[in-house]
Design a protein around this motif. Structure first.
Motif, PDB file in Angstrom:
ATOM      1  N   UNK A   1       0.816  -1.216   0.000  1.00  0.00           N
ATOM      2  CA  UNK A   1       0.000   0.000   0.000  1.00  0.00           C
ATOM      3  C   UNK A   1       0.850   1.267   0.000  1.00  0.00           C
ATOM      4  N   UNK A   2       2.122   1.151   0.347  1.00  0.00           N
ATOM      5  CA  UNK A   2       3.001   2.317   0.382  1.00  0.00           C
ATOM      6  C   UNK A   2       3.609   2.645  -0.990  1.00  0.00           C
ATOM      7  N   UNK A   3       3.452   1.738  -1.951  1.00  0.00           N
ATOM      8  CA  UNK A   3       4.113   1.889  -3.250  1.00  0.00           C
ATOM      9  C   UNK A   3       3.248   2.721  -4.190  1.00  0.00           C
ATOM     10  N   UNK A   4       3.851   3.721  -4.807  1.00  0.00           N
ATOM     11  CA  UNK A   4       3.170   4.523  -5.821  1.00  0.00           C
ATOM     12  C   UNK A   4       3.504   4.025  -7.217  1.00  0.00           C
ATOM     13  N   UNK A   5       4.782   3.670  -7.419  1.00  0.00           N
ATOM     14  CA  UNK A   5       5.245   3.322  -8.764  1.00  0.00           C
ATOM     15  C   UNK A   5       6.360   2.288  -8.646  1.00  0.00           C
ATOM     16  N   UNK A   6       6.331   1.257  -9.479  1.00  0.00           N
ATOM     17  CA  UNK A   6       7.397   0.246  -9.508  1.00  0.00           C
ATOM     18  C   UNK A   6       7.663  -0.129 -10.955  1.00  0.00           C
ATOM     19  N   UNK A   7       8.929  -0.098 -11.325  1.00  0.00           N
ATOM     20  CA  UNK A   7       9.303  -0.385 -12.710  1.00  0.00           C
ATOM     21  C   UNK A   7      10.418  -1.416 -12.749  1.00  0.00           C
ATOM     22  N   UNK A   8      10.282  -2.382 -13.641  1.00  0.00           N
ATOM     23  CA  UNK A   8      11.295  -3.417 -13.828  1.00  0.00           C
ATOM     24  C   UNK A   8      12.207  -2.989 -14.963  1.00  0.00           C
ATOM     25  N   UNK A   9      13.463  -2.690 -14.645  1.00  0.00           N
ATOM     26  CA  UNK A   9      14.413  -2.234 -15.660  1.00  0.00           C
ATOM     27  C   UNK A   9      14.914  -3.404 -16.492  1.00  0.00           C
ATOM     28  N   UNK A  10      15.590  -3.083 -17.583  1.00  0.00           N
ATOM     29  CA  UNK A  10      16.074  -4.128 -18.493  1.00  0.00           C
ATOM     30  C   UNK A  10      17.129  -5.008 -17.831  1.00  0.00           C
ATOM     31  N   UNK A  11      17.775  -4.512 -16.775  1.00  0.00           N
ATOM     32  CA  UNK A  11      18.763  -5.315 -16.048  1.00  0.00           C
ATOM     33  C   UNK A  11      18.104  -6.356 -15.153  1.00  0.00           C
ATOM     34  N   UNK A  12      16.767  -6.280 -15.012  1.00  0.00           N
ATOM     35  CA  UNK A  12      16.053  -7.203 -14.130  1.00  0.00           C
ATOM     36  C   UNK A  12      15.871  -6.666 -12.728  1.00  0.00           C
ATOM     37  N   UNK A  13      16.345  -5.441 -12.468  1.00  0.00           N
ATOM     38  CA  UNK A  13      16.224  -4.839 -11.141  1.00  0.00           C
ATOM     39  C   UNK A  13      14.924  -4.050 -11.045  1.00  0.00           C
ATOM     40  N   UNK A  14      14.246  -4.194  -9.901  1.00  0.00           N
ATOM     41  CA  UNK A  14      13.012  -3.457  -9.656  1.00  0.00           C
ATOM     42  C   UNK A  14      13.331  -2.171  -8.917  1.00  0.00           C
TER      43      UNK A  14
END
Length: 231
Positions: free
Chosen positions: A131-144
């Motif tokens: 519930x605290x997360x506004x935005x999460x993106x998975x980069x091409x390196x596999x890191x969130x």
């Protein structure tokens, strides 16, 4: 030539070639490698082993194969630097997994990531409450990478209009017992300042293995003798 000697010479040659290749292709962490770079690394390693151990073949055959692999890899890196379209095709693009606090299930399925794996990736970012997360993106390196909602982000000086002095990065001034003259100059200090500080601490120069100066010109020292007090 004895087999053991030939293998020894081939191995030294393989190590030298791999060192040169690494210098040419640059520094990357394993997690930063693209799919093609990962495949290239495995292939180059196999070719180096072939060059080292396959005494039935001429040594230059392995060198030719390595040169071809490196040339292709280097050419692709140059192409990626010049073309965004090439980067997107070869490395892929980042994928948004959460937006405005909402999990995007279709994007999870596209990346073949389960809910459990998403929660695990969030925990690695010290986020235990979705519930605290506004935005999460998975980069091409596999890191969130995660952006928390505004109310859960750490407070910064700018949030309360608190002025802060410009920050200088820490600089090692003694390393392996040797004074780093260039490092001292970069932070506007000199050997006399360093000697004065060490005298104040009651430690002689030859006793110091490592020393570092922070942004406030505070000196941290690590003596050779672990029983001595660090400052």
């Amino acid at each position: 030539m004895p087999t053991w000697l030939e293998i020894t010479l081939r191995t030294f040659m393989a190590v030298a070639v791999l060192f040169i290749i690494t210098r040419i292709l640059g520094k990357r962490q394993v997690s930063q490698l693209s799919l093609f770079e990962y495949i290239t690394g495995i292939s180059i390693g196999n070719l180096a082993a072939y060059l080292s151990l396959d005494t039935d073949s001429e040594w230059y055959i392995g060198i030719v194969a390595l040169v071809v692999w490196v040339s292709i890899s280097y050419g692709i890196e140059v192409l990626q630097l010049k073309s965004k379209r090439a980067r997107d095709f070869l490395d892929g693009t980042s994928t948004i997994l959460m937006r405005n606090g909402k999990i995007l299930e279709d994007n999870l399925r596209e990346e073949r990531i389960t809910s459990d794996e998403l929660l695990e990736m969030l925990r690695k970012k010290n986020v235990f409450n979705v519930a605290q997360v506004d935005f999460a993106i998975l980069d091409t390196s596999g890191e969130l990478n995660v952006l928390l909602k505004k109310e859960y982000q750490p407070l910064t000086p700018s949030d309360i209009n608190l002025p802060v002095p410009p920050e200088k990065y820490n600089m090692a001034v003694i390393m392996d017992g040797k004074i780093m003259e260039d490092s001292l100059k970069k932070v506007g200090l000199n050997r006399d300042w360093l000697n004065s500080k060490l005298r104040q601490l009651g430690v002689s120069m030859d006793k110091i293995y490592f020393a570092q100066v922070d942004s406030q010109n505070k000196l941290y020292i690590d003596p050779y003798d672990d029983s001595l007090k660090r400052h």
